[in-house]
Write an enzyme that holds these catalytic residues in place. Structure first.
Site, PDB file in Angstrom:
ATOM      1  N   ASP A  44      20.157   8.030  31.936  1.00 55.59           N
ATOM      2  CA  ASP A  44      20.055   6.583  31.856  1.00 55.59           C
ATOM      3  C   ASP A  44      18.964   6.251  30.824  1.00 55.59           C
ATOM      4  O   ASP A  44      18.189   7.132  30.429  1.00 55.59           O
ATOM      5  CB  ASP A  44      19.676   6.076  33.253  1.00 55.59           C
ATOM      6  N   ASP A  46      17.043   2.572  30.350  1.00 61.61           N
ATOM      7  CA  ASP A  46      15.983   1.654  30.795  1.00 61.61           C
ATOM      8  C   ASP A  46      15.315   2.147  32.072  1.00 61.61           C
ATOM      9  O   ASP A  46      15.969   2.400  33.076  1.00 61.61           O
ATOM     10  CB  ASP A  46      16.565   0.256  31.048  1.00 61.61           C
ATOM     11  N   GLU A  91      19.696  -6.116  42.606  1.00 60.93           N
ATOM     12  CA  GLU A  91      20.006  -4.800  42.044  1.00 60.93           C
ATOM     13  C   GLU A  91      19.322  -3.675  42.824  1.00 60.93           C
ATOM     14  O   GLU A  91      19.924  -2.634  43.090  1.00 60.93           O
ATOM     15  CB  GLU A  91      19.575  -4.731  40.558  1.00 60.93           C
ATOM     16  N   SER A 159      23.788   3.853  29.183  1.00 60.59           N
ATOM     17  CA  SER A 159      22.940   2.715  29.543  1.00 60.59           C
ATOM     18  C   SER A 159      23.710   1.413  29.721  1.00 60.59           C
ATOM     19  O   SER A 159      24.572   1.067  28.908  1.00 60.59           O
ATOM     20  CB  SER A 159      21.892   2.517  28.443  1.00 60.59           C
ATOM     21  N   ALA A 160      23.335   0.697  30.755  1.00 56.61           N
ATOM     22  CA  ALA A 160      23.869  -0.650  30.969  1.00 56.61           C
ATOM     23  C   ALA A 160      23.056  -1.681  30.188  1.00 56.61           C
ATOM     24  O   ALA A 160      23.259  -2.876  30.317  1.00 56.61           O
ATOM     25  CB  ALA A 160      23.860  -0.986  32.457  1.00 56.61           C
ATOM     26  N   LYS A 208      29.097   2.646  36.411  1.00 55.81           N
ATOM     27  CA  LYS A 208      28.982   3.743  35.453  1.00 55.81           C
ATOM     28  C   LYS A 208      30.075   4.795  35.663  1.00 55.81           C
ATOM     29  O   LYS A 208      30.401   5.533  34.735  1.00 55.81           O
ATOM     30  CB  LYS A 208      27.574   4.336  35.485  1.00 55.81           C
ATOM     31  N   ASP A 233      17.318   6.105  37.264  1.00 55.92           N
ATOM     32  CA  ASP A 233      16.346   5.410  38.120  1.00 55.92           C
ATOM     33  C   ASP A 233      17.042   4.499  39.134  1.00 55.92           C
ATOM     34  O   ASP A 233      16.378   3.819  39.897  1.00 55.92           O
ATOM     35  CB  ASP A 233      15.356   4.591  37.278  1.00 55.92           C
TER      36      ASP A 233
HETATM   37  P1  TMP Z   1      20.021   0.996  32.141  1.00 54.37           P
HETATM   38  O1  TMP Z   1      21.433   1.328  32.602  1.00 54.37           O
HETATM   39  O2  TMP Z   1      19.716   1.583  30.803  1.00 54.37           O
HETATM   40  O3  TMP Z   1      18.990   1.290  33.143  1.00 54.37           O
HETATM   41  O4  TMP Z   1      19.984  -0.606  31.883  1.00 54.37           O
HETATM   42  C1  TMP Z   1      20.186  -1.544  32.882  1.00 54.37           C
HETATM   43  C2  TMP Z   1      18.941  -2.248  33.311  1.00 54.37           C
HETATM   44  O5  TMP Z   1      18.780  -3.462  32.578  1.00 54.37           O
HETATM   45  C3  TMP Z   1      19.031  -2.651  34.753  1.00 54.37           C
HETATM   46  O6  TMP Z   1      18.142  -1.897  35.533  1.00 54.37           O
HETATM   47  C4  TMP Z   1      18.646  -4.119  34.774  1.00 54.37           C
HETATM   48  C5  TMP Z   1      18.159  -4.404  33.392  1.00 54.37           C
HETATM   49  N1  TMP Z   1      18.446  -5.780  32.929  1.00 54.37           N
HETATM   50  C6  TMP Z   1      17.381  -6.550  32.479  1.00 54.37           C
HETATM   51  O7  TMP Z   1      16.233  -6.110  32.503  1.00 54.37           O
HETATM   52  N2  TMP Z   1      17.618  -7.810  32.024  1.00 54.37           N
HETATM   53  C7  TMP Z   1      18.880  -8.350  31.991  1.00 54.37           C
HETATM   54  O8  TMP Z   1      19.047  -9.500  31.578  1.00 54.37           O
HETATM   55  C8  TMP Z   1      19.973  -7.542  32.454  1.00 54.37           C
HETATM   56  C9  TMP Z   1      21.372  -8.085  32.454  1.00 54.37           C
HETATM   57  C10 TMP Z   1      19.706  -6.237  32.897  1.00 54.37           C
HETATM   58 MG    MG Z   2      17.733   2.283  34.400  1.00 52.45          MG
END
Ligand code: TMP
Ligand code: MG
Length: 298
Positions: A44, A46, A91, A159-160, A208, A233
Protein backbone atom coordinates in the site's frame (compact mmCIF):
# COMPACT_ATOMS: atom_id res chain seq x y z
CA UNK A 1 14.16 -22.20 16.35
CA UNK A 2 16.41 -19.88 18.35
CA UNK A 3 18.78 -19.27 15.43
CA UNK A 4 16.17 -17.32 13.50
CA UNK A 5 15.32 -15.19 16.51
CA UNK A 6 18.97 -14.26 16.71
CA UNK A 7 19.06 -13.29 13.06
CA UNK A 8 15.96 -11.15 13.38
CA UNK A 9 16.27 -9.16 16.61
CA UNK A 10 13.93 -6.61 15.00
CA UNK A 11 11.01 -9.00 15.60
CA UNK A 12 11.60 -8.85 19.33
CA UNK A 13 10.93 -5.13 19.65
CA UNK A 14 7.97 -4.24 21.88
CA UNK A 15 6.27 -2.52 18.95
CA UNK A 16 6.04 -5.84 17.07
CA UNK A 17 2.96 -7.99 17.64
CA UNK A 18 2.56 -11.51 16.23
CA UNK A 19 -0.26 -13.98 16.64
CA UNK A 20 1.96 -16.93 15.73
CA UNK A 21 5.64 -16.31 15.72
CA UNK A 22 6.23 -19.91 14.65
CA UNK A 23 4.22 -19.48 11.50
CA UNK A 24 6.09 -16.27 10.68
CA UNK A 25 9.43 -18.02 11.12
CA UNK A 26 8.41 -21.00 9.01
CA UNK A 27 7.14 -18.75 6.23
CA UNK A 28 10.32 -16.70 6.30
CA UNK A 29 12.45 -19.84 6.06
CA UNK A 30 10.39 -21.18 3.15
CA UNK A 31 10.69 -17.85 1.34
CA UNK A 32 14.40 -17.69 1.95
CA UNK A 33 14.82 -21.21 0.65
CA UNK A 34 12.88 -20.40 -2.54
CA UNK A 35 15.05 -17.32 -3.16
CA UNK A 36 14.48 -13.78 -4.45
CA UNK A 37 13.61 -15.05 -7.94
CA UNK A 38 10.27 -16.30 -6.58
CA UNK A 39 9.47 -13.18 -4.54
CA UNK A 40 7.24 -10.18 -5.15
CA UNK A 41 6.45 -7.36 -2.77
CA UNK A 42 3.01 -5.77 -2.74
CA UNK A 43 2.64 -2.58 -0.74
CA UNK A 44 0.00 0.00 0.00
CA UNK A 45 1.21 3.60 -0.28
CA UNK A 46 -0.50 6.15 2.00
CA UNK A 47 0.44 5.63 5.62
CA UNK A 48 2.36 2.45 4.70
CA UNK A 49 5.28 3.57 2.52
CA UNK A 50 4.58 7.16 3.48
CA UNK A 51 4.60 8.18 7.12
CA UNK A 52 1.55 8.60 9.28
CA UNK A 53 3.20 11.30 11.37
CA UNK A 54 6.47 13.17 11.55
CA UNK A 55 7.64 15.29 14.49
CA UNK A 56 4.24 14.81 16.09
CA UNK A 57 2.36 16.17 13.07
CA UNK A 58 0.19 14.14 10.72
CA UNK A 59 1.88 13.64 7.36
CA UNK A 60 -0.23 14.11 4.21
CA UNK A 61 -1.82 11.39 2.10
CA UNK A 62 -1.65 11.75 -1.69
CA UNK A 63 -5.15 13.26 -1.62
CA UNK A 64 -4.09 15.74 1.04
CA UNK A 65 -1.06 16.80 -0.99
CA UNK A 66 -3.57 18.26 -3.44
CA UNK A 67 -4.53 20.73 -0.70
CA UNK A 68 -2.20 23.38 -2.09
CA UNK A 69 -3.32 26.82 -3.33
CA UNK A 70 -1.61 26.20 -6.68
CA UNK A 71 -4.11 23.42 -7.30
CA UNK A 72 -7.35 24.01 -5.40
CA UNK A 73 -9.05 27.00 -3.78
CA UNK A 74 -9.78 27.51 -0.09
CA UNK A 75 -13.41 26.50 -0.52
CA UNK A 76 -12.57 23.16 -2.10
CA UNK A 77 -9.89 22.50 0.54
CA UNK A 78 -12.43 23.22 3.27
CA UNK A 79 -14.94 20.82 1.70
CA UNK A 80 -12.33 18.08 1.37
CA UNK A 81 -11.39 18.48 5.02
CA UNK A 82 -15.04 18.27 6.03
CA UNK A 83 -15.38 15.02 4.11
CA UNK A 84 -12.22 13.65 5.73
CA UNK A 85 -13.69 14.42 9.17
CA UNK A 86 -16.84 12.51 8.30
CA UNK A 87 -15.47 9.53 6.42
CA UNK A 88 -12.01 8.80 7.87
CA UNK A 89 -13.47 7.72 11.25
CA UNK A 90 -15.74 5.37 9.32
CA UNK A 91 -12.80 3.98 7.33
CA UNK A 92 -10.97 2.96 10.51
CA UNK A 93 -13.99 2.07 12.70
CA UNK A 94 -13.38 -1.46 14.06
CA UNK A 95 -17.08 -1.94 14.82
CA UNK A 96 -18.15 -1.77 11.16
CA UNK A 97 -17.63 -4.54 8.58
CA UNK A 98 -16.06 -3.78 5.22
CA UNK A 99 -19.45 -4.50 3.61
CA UNK A 100 -20.89 -1.69 5.69
CA UNK A 101 -17.99 0.60 4.85
CA UNK A 102 -17.87 0.03 1.09
CA UNK A 103 -20.83 2.23 0.01
CA UNK A 104 -19.56 5.02 2.26
CA UNK A 105 -16.03 4.80 0.88
CA UNK A 106 -17.40 4.98 -2.68
CA UNK A 107 -19.34 8.06 -1.58
CA UNK A 108 -16.23 9.69 -0.08
CA UNK A 109 -13.94 9.09 -3.06
CA UNK A 110 -16.65 10.09 -5.55
CA UNK A 111 -17.36 13.36 -3.75
CA UNK A 112 -13.67 14.23 -3.48
CA UNK A 113 -12.97 13.44 -7.12
CA UNK A 114 -15.92 15.64 -8.15
CA UNK A 115 -14.59 18.52 -6.07
CA UNK A 116 -11.14 18.10 -7.63
CA UNK A 117 -12.44 18.02 -11.19
CA UNK A 118 -14.21 21.36 -10.64
CA UNK A 119 -10.86 22.96 -9.77
CA UNK A 120 -9.33 22.69 -13.25
CA UNK A 121 -6.12 21.38 -11.75
CA UNK A 122 -3.08 21.77 -14.03
CA UNK A 123 -0.77 18.82 -14.46
CA UNK A 124 2.28 21.10 -14.55
CA UNK A 125 1.66 22.22 -10.97
CA UNK A 126 1.67 18.78 -9.34
CA UNK A 127 5.43 18.47 -8.92
CA UNK A 128 5.70 21.75 -7.00
CA UNK A 129 2.75 20.82 -4.77
CA UNK A 130 4.49 17.55 -3.90
CA UNK A 131 7.76 19.38 -3.22
CA UNK A 132 6.09 21.77 -0.79
CA UNK A 133 3.78 19.23 0.88
CA UNK A 134 6.01 17.88 3.63
CA UNK A 135 5.23 14.32 2.53
CA UNK A 136 7.85 11.90 3.74
CA UNK A 137 8.44 8.19 3.24
CA UNK A 138 9.18 5.99 6.24
CA UNK A 139 12.69 6.03 7.61
CA UNK A 140 14.80 3.46 5.76
CA UNK A 141 12.78 3.63 2.53
CA UNK A 142 15.96 3.97 0.44
CA UNK A 143 17.26 0.60 1.62
CA UNK A 144 13.86 -0.96 0.94
CA UNK A 145 13.48 0.34 -2.62
CA UNK A 146 17.15 -0.02 -3.54
CA UNK A 147 17.47 -3.59 -2.32
CA UNK A 148 14.39 -4.70 -4.25
CA UNK A 149 15.71 -3.02 -7.39
CA UNK A 150 19.14 -4.58 -6.98
CA UNK A 151 17.64 -8.07 -6.66
CA UNK A 152 15.14 -7.37 -9.47
CA UNK A 153 12.26 -8.23 -7.18
CA UNK A 154 9.10 -6.53 -8.46
CA UNK A 155 7.46 -4.03 -6.12
CA UNK A 156 3.79 -3.42 -6.75
CA UNK A 157 2.52 -0.25 -5.08
CA UNK A 158 -1.23 -0.62 -4.83
CA UNK A 159 -2.91 2.55 -3.69
CA UNK A 160 -6.38 3.99 -3.33
CA UNK A 161 -4.70 7.40 -3.37
CA UNK A 162 -3.93 9.52 -6.43
CA UNK A 163 -1.49 7.78 -8.79
CA UNK A 164 -0.01 10.92 -10.36
CA UNK A 165 0.86 12.31 -6.93
CA UNK A 166 2.17 8.97 -5.67
CA UNK A 167 4.48 8.64 -8.68
CA UNK A 168 5.77 12.16 -8.14
CA UNK A 169 6.54 11.42 -4.48
CA UNK A 170 8.44 8.25 -5.40
CA UNK A 171 10.27 10.09 -8.21
CA UNK A 172 11.27 13.01 -5.98
CA UNK A 173 12.48 10.52 -3.37
CA UNK A 174 14.72 9.13 -6.14
CA UNK A 175 13.55 5.55 -5.80
CA UNK A 176 11.35 5.13 -8.87
CA UNK A 177 13.37 2.15 -10.08
CA UNK A 178 12.40 -0.03 -13.10
CA UNK A 179 11.04 -2.81 -10.83
CA UNK A 180 8.32 -0.51 -9.42
CA UNK A 181 4.75 -0.97 -10.70
CA UNK A 182 1.84 1.19 -9.60
CA UNK A 183 -1.88 0.54 -9.46
CA UNK A 184 -3.85 3.57 -8.32
CA UNK A 185 -6.41 6.22 -9.27
CA UNK A 186 -4.87 8.18 -12.14
CA UNK A 187 -5.95 11.63 -13.21
CA UNK A 188 -7.20 12.17 -16.74
CA UNK A 189 -5.99 15.44 -18.27
CA UNK A 190 -7.29 17.13 -21.42
CA UNK A 191 -5.05 18.30 -24.27
CA UNK A 192 -4.22 21.46 -22.30
CA UNK A 193 -3.11 19.50 -19.26
CA UNK A 194 -6.22 20.36 -17.24
CA UNK A 195 -7.88 17.72 -15.04
CA UNK A 196 -11.12 16.47 -16.54
CA UNK A 197 -11.69 13.19 -14.69
CA UNK A 198 -10.14 10.03 -13.33
CA UNK A 199 -9.17 6.99 -15.38
CA UNK A 200 -10.25 3.41 -14.90
CA UNK A 201 -12.23 1.78 -12.12
CA UNK A 202 -12.28 3.65 -8.80
CA UNK A 203 -10.01 2.14 -6.18
CA UNK A 204 -10.91 2.78 -2.54
CA UNK A 205 -9.64 1.14 0.65
CA UNK A 206 -12.07 -1.79 0.59
CA UNK A 207 -12.22 -2.90 -3.05
CA UNK A 208 -8.58 -3.80 -3.56
CA UNK A 209 -9.60 -7.40 -4.30
CA UNK A 210 -11.32 -6.32 -7.50
CA UNK A 211 -8.32 -4.20 -8.45
CA UNK A 212 -5.99 -7.11 -7.76
CA UNK A 213 -7.92 -9.49 -9.99
CA UNK A 214 -8.45 -6.97 -12.77
CA UNK A 215 -5.19 -4.99 -12.77
CA UNK A 216 -2.48 -6.89 -10.87
CA UNK A 217 -3.14 -10.47 -11.99
CA UNK A 218 -2.33 -9.74 -15.68
CA UNK A 219 1.07 -8.12 -14.98
CA UNK A 220 3.63 -10.52 -16.50
CA UNK A 221 6.39 -9.46 -14.09
CA UNK A 222 4.34 -10.72 -11.14
CA UNK A 223 2.80 -13.84 -12.60
CA UNK A 224 5.50 -16.41 -11.91
CA UNK A 225 6.32 -15.22 -8.42
CA UNK A 226 4.39 -17.23 -5.84
CA UNK A 227 5.98 -15.79 -2.69
CA UNK A 228 4.55 -12.52 -1.47
CA UNK A 229 5.57 -10.01 1.16
CA UNK A 230 2.58 -7.70 1.67
CA UNK A 231 2.63 -4.37 3.51
CA UNK A 232 -0.42 -2.32 4.45
CA UNK A 233 -2.03 -0.15 7.09
CA UNK A 234 -5.67 -1.07 6.53
CA UNK A 235 -7.44 -4.40 6.82
CA UNK A 236 -8.58 -3.74 3.25
CA UNK A 237 -4.95 -3.92 2.13
CA UNK A 238 -4.87 -7.68 2.76
CA UNK A 239 -6.84 -8.18 -0.46
CA UNK A 240 -3.98 -6.71 -2.53
CA UNK A 241 -2.54 -10.22 -2.96
CA UNK A 242 -5.80 -11.74 -4.21
CA UNK A 243 -4.59 -11.55 -7.81
CA UNK A 244 -1.61 -13.84 -7.21
CA UNK A 245 -2.41 -16.99 -9.19
CA UNK A 246 -0.75 -19.76 -7.19
CA UNK A 247 0.51 -18.28 -3.94
CA UNK A 248 2.96 -20.48 -2.03
CA UNK A 249 3.94 -18.29 0.87
CA UNK A 250 2.29 -15.06 1.92
CA UNK A 251 3.67 -12.94 4.73
CA UNK A 252 1.60 -9.92 5.72
CA UNK A 253 2.79 -6.90 7.67
CA UNK A 254 0.34 -4.33 9.02
CA UNK A 255 1.26 -0.86 10.25
CA UNK A 256 -1.10 0.03 13.10
CA UNK A 257 -0.83 3.82 13.13
CA UNK A 258 -4.00 5.09 14.72
CA UNK A 259 -6.65 3.95 17.23
CA UNK A 260 -4.14 1.43 18.48
CA UNK A 261 -6.01 0.06 21.46
CA UNK A 262 -9.32 -0.28 19.65
CA UNK A 263 -7.81 -2.03 16.65
CA UNK A 264 -4.89 -4.08 17.99
CA UNK A 265 -6.88 -7.27 18.35
CA UNK A 266 -8.32 -7.21 14.84
CA UNK A 267 -4.92 -6.37 13.34
CA UNK A 268 -3.15 -9.18 15.17
CA UNK A 269 -5.89 -11.52 14.01
CA UNK A 270 -5.57 -10.42 10.38
CA UNK A 271 -1.86 -9.66 9.76
CA UNK A 272 1.05 -12.03 10.47
CA UNK A 273 3.13 -9.15 11.85
CA UNK A 274 1.73 -5.93 13.30
CA UNK A 275 3.93 -2.86 13.77
CA UNK A 276 2.54 -0.50 16.37
CA UNK A 277 3.26 3.20 15.86
CA UNK A 278 6.45 2.41 14.00
CA UNK A 279 7.37 5.15 11.50
CA UNK A 280 10.25 3.18 10.01
CA UNK A 281 10.94 0.45 7.47
CA UNK A 282 13.24 -1.30 9.93
CA UNK A 283 11.19 -4.48 10.22
CA UNK A 284 10.29 -4.83 6.52
CA UNK A 285 13.96 -4.24 5.68
CA UNK A 286 15.05 -6.92 8.15
CA UNK A 287 12.51 -9.38 6.72
CA UNK A 288 13.71 -8.65 3.19
CA UNK A 289 17.31 -9.05 4.17
CA UNK A 290 16.54 -12.41 5.74
CA UNK A 291 14.47 -13.69 2.82
CA UNK A 292 17.04 -12.62 0.24
CA UNK A 293 20.26 -13.65 1.95
CA UNK A 294 20.14 -17.40 1.55
CA UNK A 295 23.75 -18.41 2.06
CA UNK A 296 24.80 -16.60 5.22
CA UNK A 297 21.45 -16.96 6.94
CA UNK A 298 21.23 -20.74 6.75
P1 TMP B 1 -3.82 4.08 0.19
O1 TMP B 1 -4.60 2.95 -0.45
O2 TMP B 1 -2.57 4.39 -0.57
O3 TMP B 1 -3.59 3.91 1.62
O4 TMP B 1 -4.72 5.42 0.01
C1 TMP B 1 -5.97 5.58 0.59
C2 TMP B 1 -5.99 6.51 1.75
O5 TMP B 1 -6.32 7.83 1.32
C3 TMP B 1 -7.05 6.12 2.73
O6 TMP B 1 -6.48 5.64 3.92
C4 TMP B 1 -7.82 7.40 3.00
C5 TMP B 1 -7.03 8.48 2.33
N1 TMP B 1 -7.85 9.58 1.79
C6 TMP B 1 -7.55 10.87 2.19
O7 TMP B 1 -6.65 11.09 3.00
N2 TMP B 1 -8.27 11.91 1.68
C7 TMP B 1 -9.30 11.72 0.79
O8 TMP B 1 -9.93 12.69 0.36
C8 TMP B 1 -9.60 10.38 0.38
C9 TMP B 1 -10.71 10.11 -0.59
C10 TMP B 1 -8.82 9.33 0.89
MG1 MG C 1 -2.91 3.21 3.41
Amino acid sequence: HPALSLQLPELSKVSVLMRQRNKVENTLRAMQHAGPGTLQVISDFDMTLSRFAHHGKRAPTTHNILDHRLLIDEDCACNMRKLLKIYYPIEIDPSLTSEQKIPLMVEWWTKVHHLLIQQKIQRDMLAQAVQESGVILREGYEVFFDRLAELQVPLLIFSAGVGDILEEVVRQSQVFHPNVHVISNYMDFDANGVLRGFKGPLIHTFNKREGALLLAAPLPELRERPNVLLLGDSLGDLAMADGVARPHNLLTVGFLNDQVEERAESYVEAFDIVLVKDESMEVPNALLKFITSGKDAK
